[in-house]
Motif scaffolding. Sequence first.
Motif, mmCIF file in Angstrom:
data_model
loop_
_atom_site.group_PDB
_atom_site.id
_atom_site.type_symbol
_atom_site.label_atom_id
_atom_site.label_comp_id
_atom_site.label_asym_id
_atom_site.label_seq_id
_atom_site.Cartn_x
_atom_site.Cartn_y
_atom_site.Cartn_z
ATOM 1 N N VAL A 44 0.851 -1.192 0.000
ATOM 2 C CA VAL A 44 0.000 0.000 0.000
ATOM 3 C C VAL A 44 0.886 1.241 0.000
ATOM 4 C CG1 VAL A 44 -1.792 1.277 1.240
ATOM 5 C CG2 VAL A 44 -1.842 -1.214 1.222
ATOM 6 N N MET A 45 0.628 2.146 -0.935
ATOM 7 C CA MET A 45 1.347 3.417 -1.075
ATOM 8 C C MET A 45 2.860 3.208 -1.131
ATOM 9 S SD MET A 45 -0.955 6.116 1.142
ATOM 10 C CE MET A 45 -0.353 5.536 2.697
ATOM 11 N N CYS A 46 3.280 2.302 -2.015
ATOM 12 C CA CYS A 46 4.703 2.012 -2.180
ATOM 13 C C CYS A 46 5.148 2.455 -3.572
ATOM 14 C CB CYS A 46 4.959 0.518 -2.005
ATOM 15 S SG CYS A 46 4.588 -0.092 -0.355
ATOM 16 N N GLU A 47 6.437 2.729 -3.695
ATOM 17 C CA GLU A 47 7.010 3.120 -4.977
ATOM 18 C C GLU A 47 8.247 2.285 -5.267
ATOM 19 O OE1 GLU A 47 7.842 7.297 -5.177
ATOM 20 O OE2 GLU A 47 5.879 7.839 -4.396
ATOM 21 N N ASN A 48 8.474 2.051 -6.552
ATOM 22 C CA ASN A 48 9.672 1.354 -7.021
ATOM 23 C C ASN A 48 9.815 -0.019 -6.359
ATOM 24 O OD1 ASN A 48 10.422 3.685 -8.577
ATOM 25 N ND2 ASN A 48 10.986 4.625 -6.640
ATOM 26 N N VAL A 49 8.890 -0.897 -6.736
ATOM 27 C CA VAL A 49 8.821 -2.231 -6.138
ATOM 28 C C VAL A 49 9.164 -3.288 -7.184
ATOM 29 C CG1 VAL A 49 7.315 -3.897 -4.988
ATOM 30 C CG2 VAL A 49 7.014 -1.448 -4.557
ATOM 31 N N VAL A 50 9.994 -4.234 -6.787
ATOM 32 C CA VAL A 50 10.295 -5.395 -7.614
ATOM 33 C C VAL A 50 9.826 -6.622 -6.844
ATOM 34 C CG1 VAL A 50 12.112 -6.829 -8.613
ATOM 35 C CG2 VAL A 50 12.286 -4.332 -8.742
ATOM 36 N N ILE B 14 -2.648 -11.513 -2.571
ATOM 37 C CA ILE B 14 -1.843 -10.307 -2.774
ATOM 38 C C ILE B 14 -2.769 -9.117 -2.984
ATOM 39 C CG2 ILE B 14 -0.165 -9.158 -4.286
ATOM 40 C CD1 ILE B 14 0.930 -11.929 -4.965
ATOM 41 N N LYS B 15 -2.473 -8.013 -2.277
ATOM 42 C CA LYS B 15 -3.182 -6.749 -2.497
ATOM 43 C C LYS B 15 -2.166 -5.684 -2.869
ATOM 44 C CE LYS B 15 -5.015 -3.587 0.531
ATOM 45 N NZ LYS B 15 -5.867 -3.224 1.670
ATOM 46 N N ILE B 16 -2.467 -4.973 -3.951
ATOM 47 C CA ILE B 16 -1.618 -3.884 -4.432
ATOM 48 C C ILE B 16 -2.496 -2.645 -4.529
ATOM 49 C CG2 ILE B 16 -0.238 -3.067 -6.375
ATOM 50 C CD1 ILE B 16 0.265 -6.109 -7.001
ATOM 51 N N LYS B 17 -2.213 -1.645 -3.693
ATOM 52 C CA LYS B 17 -3.038 -0.430 -3.668
ATOM 53 C C LYS B 17 -2.135 0.801 -3.653
ATOM 54 C CE LYS B 17 -6.506 2.114 -1.061
ATOM 55 N NZ LYS B 17 -7.355 2.156 0.102
ATOM 56 N N LYS B 18 -2.388 1.690 -4.583
ATOM 57 C CA LYS B 18 -1.630 2.945 -4.694
ATOM 58 C C LYS B 18 -0.128 2.679 -4.773
ATOM 59 C CE LYS B 18 -4.960 5.979 -2.415
ATOM 60 N NZ LYS B 18 -5.176 6.949 -1.339
ATOM 61 N N VAL B 19 0.240 1.751 -5.640
ATOM 62 C CA VAL B 19 1.644 1.413 -5.849
ATOM 63 C C VAL B 19 2.066 2.001 -7.192
ATOM 64 C CG1 VAL B 19 3.283 -0.471 -6.206
ATOM 65 C CG2 VAL B 19 1.546 -0.652 -4.426
ATOM 66 N N GLU B 20 3.236 2.617 -7.212
ATOM 67 C CA GLU B 20 3.753 3.227 -8.427
ATOM 68 C C GLU B 20 5.089 2.595 -8.788
ATOM 69 O OE1 GLU B 20 5.084 7.640 -9.945
ATOM 70 O OE2 GLU B 20 3.510 7.476 -8.448
ATOM 71 N N ASN B 21 5.184 2.212 -10.063
ATOM 72 C CA ASN B 21 6.392 1.590 -10.602
ATOM 73 C C ASN B 21 6.657 0.227 -9.950
ATOM 74 O OD1 ASN B 21 8.620 1.240 -12.233
ATOM 75 N ND2 ASN B 21 9.991 2.369 -10.875
ATOM 76 N N LEU B 22 5.824 -0.733 -10.304
ATOM 77 C CA LEU B 22 5.935 -2.113 -9.806
ATOM 78 C C LEU B 22 6.286 -3.036 -10.959
ATOM 79 C CD1 LEU B 22 5.406 -4.560 -7.856
ATOM 80 C CD2 LEU B 22 3.000 -4.365 -8.520
ATOM 81 N N LYS B 23 7.283 -3.876 -10.753
ATOM 82 C CA LYS B 23 7.617 -4.942 -11.686
ATOM 83 C C LYS B 23 7.302 -6.261 -10.993
ATOM 84 C CE LYS B 23 11.122 -2.403 -14.232
ATOM 85 N NZ LYS B 23 10.846 -1.100 -13.667
ATOM 86 N N PHE B 24 6.234 -6.909 -11.432
ATOM 87 C CA PHE B 24 5.748 -8.170 -10.863
ATOM 88 C C PHE B 24 6.033 -9.233 -11.913
ATOM 89 C CE2 PHE B 24 2.714 -11.317 -9.521
ATOM 90 C CZ PHE B 24 2.559 -11.128 -8.158
ATOM 91 N N THR B 25 7.160 -9.943 -11.755
ATOM 92 C CA THR B 25 7.622 -10.839 -12.811
ATOM 93 C C THR B 25 8.036 -12.199 -12.275
ATOM 94 O OG1 THR B 25 9.843 -9.891 -12.580
ATOM 95 C CG2 THR B 25 8.440 -8.947 -14.294
ATOM 96 N N VAL C 194 2.587 -0.327 -13.664
ATOM 97 C CA VAL C 194 2.682 -1.683 -13.130
ATOM 98 C C VAL C 194 2.907 -2.645 -14.295
ATOM 99 C CG1 VAL C 194 1.443 -3.506 -11.903
ATOM 100 C CG2 VAL C 194 1.185 -1.125 -11.177
ATOM 101 N N LEU C 195 3.930 -3.467 -14.184
ATOM 102 C CA LEU C 195 4.236 -4.470 -15.192
ATOM 103 C C LEU C 195 4.023 -5.856 -14.595
ATOM 104 C CD1 LEU C 195 5.521 -5.497 -17.889
ATOM 105 C CD2 LEU C 195 7.727 -5.431 -16.673
ATOM 106 N N PHE C 196 3.149 -6.640 -15.226
ATOM 107 C CA PHE C 196 2.980 -8.052 -14.901
ATOM 108 C C PHE C 196 3.529 -8.825 -16.092
ATOM 109 C CE2 PHE C 196 -0.189 -6.335 -12.046
ATOM 110 C CZ PHE C 196 -0.141 -7.191 -10.957
ATOM 111 N N ASP C 197 4.545 -9.668 -15.855
ATOM 112 C CA ASP C 197 5.146 -10.390 -16.962
ATOM 113 C C ASP C 197 5.654 -11.753 -16.491
ATOM 114 O OD1 ASP C 197 6.096 -10.738 -19.617
ATOM 115 O OD2 ASP C 197 8.104 -10.115 -19.007
#
Length: 170
Positions: free
Chosen positions: A80-86, A119-130, A159-162
Amino acid sequence: DFKLDSLKVVSTDSFEEGLIYMCGNNVQITNMDSDYTVNDENAIVINAMDANCINISSNTIHFESHVENDEKSAMAINLVMCENVVMDNNAIDCYLPAISANQHDEDYYMMGLITVSPIKIKKVENLKFTNNILESNTNEIKDTFPTIQGIFVIGSKDVLFDANKFRINL
């Protein structure tokens, strides 16, 4: 900066803020092996709130909860409210009940299981979920009109899901 590598965690105790709680910058959790099982209690394995530069990689997470309704939290990962997450190369295996979605998100007025989800993703900016493997299993059906889900994403951008594998088992 904080780095947690190769931790093995087994717990049946409830930790409302999370078995692991992140709220700072430059946090890495890698190669963790966790087994977290609770009954009708608030429980989150990894809880990240208002954090920046997070790396959650190469972890094995087993989470089981038996909450009676969505008034309590039950999540493997809550961002929640996170930035730049891998989030890369994690194996997440959840066992959650199928329950009615009675709560709604106050910011976005969306229904869904906002408190009970692998998994809950809320107000996240720049996430790479790979390269993650997420298996969501139903361990009980508790209501007439139950809801289950694998992931809840809301109010996030870039948000990138790959190359992930998602599976929901009733």
